[in-house]
Write a protein that holds these residues in place. Structure first.
Motif, PDB file in Angstrom:
ATOM      1  N   MET A   1       0.703  -1.191   0.012  1.00 27.70           N
ATOM      2  CA  MET A   1       0.043  -0.044  -0.006  1.00 27.70           C
ATOM      3  C   MET A   1       0.804   1.300  -0.208  1.00 27.70           C
ATOM      4  O   MET A   1       1.647   1.211   0.737  1.00 27.70           O
ATOM      5  CB  MET A   1      -0.806   0.109   1.346  1.00 27.70           C
ATOM      6  N   ARG A   2       0.736   2.266  -1.028  1.00 29.60           N
ATOM      7  CA  ARG A   2       1.445   3.295  -1.122  1.00 29.60           C
ATOM      8  C   ARG A   2       0.731   4.279  -0.235  1.00 29.60           C
ATOM      9  O   ARG A   2      -0.372   4.645  -0.546  1.00 29.60           O
ATOM     10  CB  ARG A   2       1.717   3.720  -2.664  1.00 29.60           C
ATOM     11  N   ILE A   3       1.423   5.142   0.656  1.00 29.55           N
ATOM     12  CA  ILE A   3       0.783   6.255   1.512  1.00 29.55           C
ATOM     13  C   ILE A   3       1.699   7.495   1.124  1.00 29.55           C
ATOM     14  O   ILE A   3       2.825   7.434   0.983  1.00 29.55           O
ATOM     15  CB  ILE A   3       1.186   5.768   3.271  1.00 29.55           C
ATOM     16  N   ALA A   4       1.078   8.544   1.014  1.00 35.38           N
ATOM     17  CA  ALA A   4       1.384   9.924   0.974  1.00 35.38           C
ATOM     18  C   ALA A   4       1.190  10.478   2.322  1.00 35.38           C
ATOM     19  O   ALA A   4       0.185  10.486   2.932  1.00 35.38           O
ATOM     20  CB  ALA A   4       0.874  10.786  -0.283  1.00 35.38           C
ATOM     21  N   LEU A   5       2.357  11.504   2.709  1.00 37.97           N
ATOM     22  CA  LEU A   5       2.173  12.206   4.088  1.00 37.97           C
ATOM     23  C   LEU A   5       2.550  13.459   3.807  1.00 37.97           C
ATOM     24  O   LEU A   5       3.291  13.951   3.055  1.00 37.97           O
ATOM     25  CB  LEU A   5       3.119  11.637   5.071  1.00 37.97           C
ATOM     26  N   GLY A   6       1.759  14.360   4.464  1.00 34.66           N
ATOM     27  CA  GLY A   6       2.145  15.982   4.506  1.00 34.66           C
ATOM     28  C   GLY A   6       2.847  16.118   5.592  1.00 34.66           C
ATOM     29  O   GLY A   6       2.454  15.789   6.719  1.00 34.66           O
ATOM     30  N   LEU A   7       3.905  16.890   5.593  1.00 34.43           N
ATOM     31  CA  LEU A   7       4.790  17.037   6.626  1.00 34.43           C
ATOM     32  C   LEU A   7       5.367  18.575   6.946  1.00 34.43           C
ATOM     33  O   LEU A   7       5.512  19.168   5.915  1.00 34.43           O
ATOM     34  CB  LEU A   7       6.026  16.167   6.422  1.00 34.43           C
ATOM     35  N   SER A   8       5.300  19.106   8.128  1.00 34.93           N
ATOM     36  CA  SER A   8       5.675  20.189   8.560  1.00 34.93           C
ATOM     37  C   SER A   8       6.875  20.259   9.374  1.00 34.93           C
ATOM     38  O   SER A   8       6.802  19.372  10.322  1.00 34.93           O
ATOM     39  CB  SER A   8       4.503  21.073   8.976  1.00 34.93           C
ATOM     40  N   TYR A   9       7.912  20.991   9.284  1.00 30.98           N
ATOM     41  CA  TYR A   9       8.685  21.033  10.232  1.00 30.98           C
ATOM     42  C   TYR A   9       9.586  22.402  10.280  1.00 30.98           C
ATOM     43  O   TYR A   9       9.625  23.337   9.159  1.00 30.98           O
ATOM     44  CB  TYR A   9       9.718  19.936   9.810  1.00 30.98           C
ATOM     45  N   ARG A  10      10.289  22.549  11.515  1.00 30.81           N
ATOM     46  CA  ARG A  10      11.047  23.645  11.673  1.00 30.81           C
ATOM     47  C   ARG A  10      12.656  23.058  11.464  1.00 30.81           C
ATOM     48  O   ARG A  10      12.979  22.357  12.221  1.00 30.81           O
ATOM     49  CB  ARG A  10      10.947  24.355  13.091  1.00 30.81           C
ATOM     50  N   GLY A  11      13.214  23.651  10.396  1.00 29.92           N
ATOM     51  CA  GLY A  11      14.620  23.180  10.105  1.00 29.92           C
ATOM     52  C   GLY A  11      15.749  23.337  10.646  1.00 29.92           C
ATOM     53  O   GLY A  11      16.713  22.847  10.584  1.00 29.92           O
ATOM     54  N   ALA A  12      15.704  24.321  12.040  1.00 27.10           N
ATOM     55  CA  ALA A  12      16.900  24.810  12.443  1.00 27.10           C
ATOM     56  C   ALA A  12      17.649  24.036  13.141  1.00 27.10           C
ATOM     57  O   ALA A  12      18.744  24.170  13.130  1.00 27.10           O
ATOM     58  CB  ALA A  12      16.175  25.996  13.479  1.00 27.10           C
ATOM     59  N   ALA A  13      17.149  22.816  13.607  1.00 30.07           N
ATOM     60  CA  ALA A  13      17.874  21.721  14.380  1.00 30.07           C
ATOM     61  C   ALA A  13      18.523  20.899  13.231  1.00 30.07           C
ATOM     62  O   ALA A  13      19.127  19.913  13.816  1.00 30.07           O
ATOM     63  CB  ALA A  13      16.856  21.264  15.368  1.00 30.07           C
ATOM     64  N   TYR A  14      18.217  20.701  12.149  1.00 22.95           N
ATOM     65  CA  TYR A  14      18.353  19.506  11.300  1.00 22.95           C
ATOM     66  C   TYR A  14      19.265  19.988  10.147  1.00 22.95           C
ATOM     67  O   TYR A  14      19.320  21.040   9.854  1.00 22.95           O
ATOM     68  CB  TYR A  14      16.992  18.959  10.593  1.00 22.95           C
ATOM     69  N   LEU A  15      19.922  18.833   9.357  1.00 25.57           N
ATOM     70  CA  LEU A  15      20.695  18.943   8.451  1.00 25.57           C
ATOM     71  C   LEU A  15      20.038  18.787   7.297  1.00 25.57           C
ATOM     72  O   LEU A  15      20.785  18.152   6.262  1.00 25.57           O
ATOM     73  CB  LEU A  15      21.982  18.040   8.617  1.00 25.57           C
ATOM     74  N   GLY A  16      19.043  19.559   7.086  1.00 23.59           N
ATOM     75  CA  GLY A  16      18.032  19.213   5.843  1.00 23.59           C
ATOM     76  C   GLY A  16      17.567  18.153   5.680  1.00 23.59           C
ATOM     77  O   GLY A  16      17.154  17.380   6.883  1.00 23.59           O
ATOM     78  N   TRP A  17      16.836  17.836   4.559  1.00 23.86           N
ATOM     79  CA  TRP A  17      15.697  16.909   4.642  1.00 23.86           C
ATOM     80  C   TRP A  17      16.611  15.449   4.373  1.00 23.86           C
ATOM     81  O   TRP A  17      16.291  14.419   5.032  1.00 23.86           O
ATOM     82  CB  TRP A  17      14.917  16.823   3.364  1.00 23.86           C
ATOM     83  N   GLN A  18      17.528  15.326   3.441  1.00 26.48           N
ATOM     84  CA  GLN A  18      18.089  13.927   3.116  1.00 26.48           C
ATOM     85  C   GLN A  18      18.830  13.329   4.287  1.00 26.48           C
ATOM     86  O   GLN A  18      19.656  14.079   5.026  1.00 26.48           O
ATOM     87  CB  GLN A  18      19.047  14.253   1.938  1.00 26.48           C
ATOM     88  N   SER A  19      18.719  12.068   4.288  1.00 26.15           N
ATOM     89  CA  SER A  19      19.207  11.396   5.466  1.00 26.15           C
ATOM     90  C   SER A  19      20.558  11.642   5.634  1.00 26.15           C
ATOM     91  O   SER A  19      21.537  11.644   4.482  1.00 26.15           O
ATOM     92  CB  SER A  19      18.897   9.912   5.203  1.00 26.15           C
ATOM     93  N   GLN A  20      21.129  11.565   6.798  1.00 28.91           N
ATOM     94  CA  GLN A  20      22.857  11.923   7.150  1.00 28.91           C
ATOM     95  C   GLN A  20      23.136  10.788   8.043  1.00 28.91           C
ATOM     96  O   GLN A  20      22.676  10.155   8.651  1.00 28.91           O
ATOM     97  CB  GLN A  20      22.691  13.446   7.648  1.00 28.91           C
ATOM     98  N   PRO A  21      24.578  10.403   7.864  1.00 31.95           N
ATOM     99  CA  PRO A  21      25.213   9.515   8.780  1.00 31.95           C
ATOM    100  C   PRO A  21      25.058   9.824  10.065  1.00 31.95           C
ATOM    101  O   PRO A  21      25.112   8.774  10.867  1.00 31.95           O
ATOM    102  CB  PRO A  21      26.899   9.480   8.211  1.00 31.95           C
ATOM    103  N   SER A  22      24.981  10.965  10.393  1.00 33.99           N
ATOM    104  CA  SER A  22      24.954  11.493  11.992  1.00 33.99           C
ATOM    105  C   SER A  22      23.455  11.310  12.605  1.00 33.99           C
ATOM    106  O   SER A  22      23.088  11.465  13.385  1.00 33.99           O
ATOM    107  CB  SER A  22      25.414  12.971  12.032  1.00 33.99           C
ATOM    108  N   GLY A  23      22.491  11.012  11.293  1.00 39.06           N
ATOM    109  CA  GLY A  23      21.034  10.924  11.893  1.00 39.06           C
ATOM    110  C   GLY A  23      20.426  12.067  12.146  1.00 39.06           C
ATOM    111  O   GLY A  23      19.320  11.876  12.896  1.00 39.06           O
TER     112      GLY A  23
END
Length: 261
Positions: free
Chosen positions: A1-23
């Motif tokens: 089953m394919r699911i789409a999600l709408g997501l909201s976030y404040r990006g200040a604490a994160y290294l962007g969207w894409q997965s990073q080795p640091s998590g």
């Protein structure tokens, strides 16, 4: 089953969207929450990768789920495992041919800029900042040069992975209320750092450091070295993607929270 999600976030604490080795990317936190909710790992695909410290009002992702859940269960369940600055807004089952990135026909960003002699404090990381005095009509004239289908190599980061630098910029709207400026960008797609690089150039023109002819030359030369430096990520919001109506997904956000509007 394919699911789409709408997501909201404040990006200040994160290294962007894409997965990073640091998590420490938004994708890492979302997939960890999905793993806890579903009971096994799933891989997500997003509509538009956001840079470190960039915010999103409606990022859209899809994934193939091994389990069935009601839409409200996806929202409440996944949110219970997410940090407070990331939230699932909605969930919807979609057709197997839906792809969060490839099915999108356009995307919207907004940059919120404070033009003030003093840097922001309460709104730190939520707005960009310049101490320069800006001329609205000069920036609008400069923005018109960029509208249409162009090779945007001059506004492309060196690490950009897009196959082609040619994009169609449908619209740039610039407005001002007091010392708060809103820059709205609508395009079929964006290159890595494209909005932030355009922002640097618009501010250079608006402050009088450059003229509109300079921006025309930058665009035509297709050389990143001739453009203004990449502007800060603070104040940049991914409003969301547009999809064909047959998918029945919500439209991108058009308004920011009242505090930032």
């Amino acid at each position: 089953m394919r699911i789409a999600l709408g997501l909201s976030y404040r990006g200040a604490a994160y290294l962007g969207w894409q997965s990073q080795p640091s998590g420490k990317a938004v994708q890492d936190h979302l997939e960890a929450a999905l793993r806890r909710f579903v009971g096994e790992g799933v891989r997500t695909v997003c509509a538009g990768r956001t840079d470190a410290a960039v915010h999103a009002l409606q990022q859209v992702v899809h994934f193939d789920s091994p389990v069935e859940r009601a839409p409200f269960s996806w929202v409440r369940g996944v949110n219970s495992f997410l940090p407070p600055d990331i939230a699932v807004l909605w969930a919807q089952a979609v057709a197997e041919d839906f792809h969060a990135q490839k099915s999108a026909i356009s995307r919207r960003y907004r940059y919120v800029l404070l033009a003030s002699a003093v840097r922001p404090a309460v709104l730190e990381s939520l707005v960009g900042w310049t101490h320069a005095r800006l001329d609205l009509e000069r920036m609008r004239a400069a923005a018109r040069i960029l509208i249409g289908r162009h090779d945007f190599s001059a506004f492309r980061a060196s690490q950009c992975q897009a196959r082609s630098p040619v994009k169609t910029l449908h619209e740039i709207e610039i407005s001002c209320q007091g010392n708060t400026w809103n820059f709205d960008f609508h395009a079929n797609a964006f290159l890595h750092h494209m909005v932030r690089n355009i922002m640097g150039c618009l501010i250079a023109v608006g402050s009088g450091a450059q003229d509109t002819e300079w921006l025309q030359n930058v665009l035509m030369a297709r050389l990143r070295s001739l453009a203004a430096p990449t502007f800060m990520p603070d104040g940049l919001y991914f409003l969301g993607p547009h999809y064909p109506v047959e998918f029945g997904l919500p439209e991108p956000a058009r308004a920011l929270p009242v505090l930032l509007a």
